[in-house]
Structure formats: C-alpha cells, structure tokens
Design an enzyme around this catalytic site. Structure first.
Site, PDB file in Angstrom:
ATOM      1  N   PRO A   1      57.632 -44.370  72.783  1.00 22.39           N
ATOM      2  CA  PRO A   1      56.380 -45.439  72.555  1.00 22.39           C
ATOM      3  C   PRO A   1      55.616 -45.919  73.541  1.00 22.39           C
ATOM      4  CG  PRO A   1      58.946 -46.162  71.992  1.00 22.39           C
ATOM      5  CD  PRO A   1      58.490 -45.090  72.486  1.00 22.39           C
TER       6      PRO A   1
ATOM      7  N   ARG B   1      48.747 -25.288  65.248  1.00 20.63           N
ATOM      8  CA  ARG B   1      47.064 -25.605  64.247  1.00 20.63           C
ATOM      9  C   ARG B   1      46.167 -24.946  64.900  1.00 20.63           C
ATOM     10  NH1 ARG B   1      43.791 -29.126  62.874  1.00 20.63           N
ATOM     11  NH2 ARG B   1      43.803 -29.065  60.606  1.00 20.63           N
TER      12      ARG B   1
ATOM     13  N   GLU C   1      67.936 -45.580  74.899  1.00 20.02           N
ATOM     14  CA  GLU C   1      66.804 -46.724  75.264  1.00 20.02           C
ATOM     15  C   GLU C   1      65.718 -45.515  76.074  1.00 20.02           C
ATOM     16  OE1 GLU C   1      66.373 -49.680  75.370  1.00 20.02           O
ATOM     17  OE2 GLU C   1      68.047 -49.600  73.287  1.00 20.02           O
TER      18      GLU C   1
ATOM     19  N   ASP D   1      38.010 -32.035  61.131  1.00 13.56           N
ATOM     20  CA  ASP D   1      38.727 -32.814  60.558  1.00 13.56           C
ATOM     21  C   ASP D   1      38.365 -34.589  61.444  1.00 13.56           C
ATOM     22  OD1 ASP D   1      40.537 -30.856  60.321  1.00 13.56           O
ATOM     23  OD2 ASP D   1      41.168 -30.275  62.319  1.00 13.56           O
TER      24      ASP D   1
END
Length: 273
Positions: A92, A161, A119, A176
């Site tokens: 993150p 893809r 962590e 897209d």
C-alpha cells in the site's frame, strides 16, 4: 512472458489457472511459477517472520527465507532462458498501479512477485535486489489488505490481457478506461447488446444508426459524462491538448471551463446531468 510468485499461501494463486490467465498459460503465452516461501525455512516451525526492531505491533517477514527464495528463483529462471527480470512488490506504500504501468509490465519478459504478509518484508531484501534488477513497489489502491496475493491476481490479470494472442480481439483493450492514447484520462462509457428493448428500456438510437462517425462521437461524449460524474480529478489533471473542438464543447456542456494555465476546472454553478 514468465511470472514467478513467492508466497506463504500458494493456494491463494489458484485463480491463475482459470479465465484469460489460465487460457494464456494453456496456450504457452504465459508461464506462471508459484513458490512456497516456507520451502526456504530451516527450522521445524517453518518460521518466516519475527518481531520488528524498534518495537511496535505486528511481525516483519525475515530476510533469510526471502533472500534464499529469490536467489533460487532467479537462478532457475536464467537456466530456463529467461532474462531481464523485474521485481514487483505489492504494497500500500507503493506507486499506484495504473493501466500505463500494466502496459509497461506487459512489455517485460519476466516478472517476479513478492506478496508479503504481516507488516511487510524486511527493507533490506528490497534494497538488496534493487541492485540486481528494476524493483517496482506497487499499490492497487488506498487501502490495506491482509496480504499481497490479491494484488498479484489483480496485476497479473491486467497485464496478461495485454499480451499478444490473449484476448479474442486484439483491438478490445484500446477503448478501455485509462487505455494509452485517446482514453488515457477517461472512463469508458456505457455499453449495450441485444435485445433492442428490455423491460421498456431501449438502446440509444445512434448505436443502431450504422453511422460509425456518430457512434464514435457518442461514445467519446459518454466517456466524458461518466468521467465528469465519477472521476472529475481525471479531467482536472488531463492534458487539454489531447481534446478537440467537440471534446471542449461537451466539457462546456458538463460545466467545465479552461483555466488560465490551460487546464480544465469545474465552474461553481455546474450541476450534475
């Protein structure tokens, strides 16, 4: 392309055997190798974590298993003829994963993923392998998961893809949302299929008109409408030079105006349509 994933939960990666990714593997477009990190532990408890230096809650993944695992994965890949590896670290605290980055990854011959738990991984592991190959610390969103395996699935599907021969229609990804080019800062608009009437709801007339120019224009206008509604931040940061006269007209209708620096800003009196 070759993908290697080192994880303490190999079973989490089972979805890589289905759908487009599974078909790409079956066709030989994509080679996926999932490795159990605990294979490189040497105590009876197969320990992969320890308490953090400096104190605090949680546990940190140890250097030794990760170092030994990555060394062996790299060696086996080189022996198999792979080259130019890149390390992808789902976290993150990484840079946002975007369609642009998916395209960049799809052009590499070999990606190695290190989904962490607890962590995270001792920082020295990342710093060590950054001396041997490009390292990409990547976030799939502003939230925290229990581990990085879900992020690996997201990134792999987005990348796979884009590989030649994976999609049934090679042109499919060009319109897209976020696709490089005309759609780089836009969300794809609504789509329709048969039947022409469903529960009293019809299909926009332009889509059945057969006029390809008008259809293309309608689709782009709808992309602007959806982007303005759901992601106005994309319009605020876009490059106005990429917009033609018709684009500027629809933006004006939607309540956007060019600022002195050329960017677009939403007029205070603008209302949602």
């Amino acid at each position: 392309m070759r993908l290697d994933v080192v994880t303490i939960f190999p079973e989490y990666l089972e979805p890589l055997n289905v759908s487009l990714v599974g078909k790409a593997r079956a066709r030989g477009r994509l080679g996926v190798h999932v490795h159990d990190l605990r294979h490189w532990t040497y105590d009876r408890h197969s320990t992969v974590d320890d308490t953090p230096y400096g104190g605090g809650p949680g546990m940190v993944m140890k250097t030794e298993p990760w170092g030994d695992a990555l060394d062996e994965v790299l060696a086996s890949g080189y022996e198999a003829g792979a080259h130019a590896p890149a390390l992808v670290v789902p976290t993150p605290s990484g840079r946002p994963f975007t369609q642009e980055l998916a395209v960049e990854f799809s052009e590499r011959p070999w990606l190695i993923f290190t989904p962490a738990r607890y962590e995270g991984i001792d920082r020295r592991v990342i710093d060590e392998y950054a001396t041997r190959m490009p390292v990409h610390e990547v976030s799939i969103g502003d939230y925290v998961l229990a581990g990085g395996e879900a992020a690996v699935l997201v990134i792999t599907e987005a990348v796979a893809r884009l590989l030649p021969g994976v999609l049934g229609n090679a042109e499919s990804h060009r319109d897209d949302s976020f696709a490089p080019g005309a759609m780089a800062d836009l969300l794809e608009g609504p789509v329709y299929t048969k039947p022409p009437l469903w529960r009293g709801r019809g299909v926009p007339d332009v889509l059945t008109s057969g006029h390809h120019g008008k259809i293309a224009r309608w689709r782009r206008d709808e992309a602007f409408r959806r982007t303005a509604l759901h992601r106005p931040d994309l319009i605020e940061r876009c490059d106005p030079a990429a917009f033609d006269k018709k684009d500027r007209e629809i933006l004006s209708i939607l309540g956007w105006a060019p600022s002195p620096d050329g960017r677009f800003w939403r007029r205070p009196e603008a209302v949602e349509e």
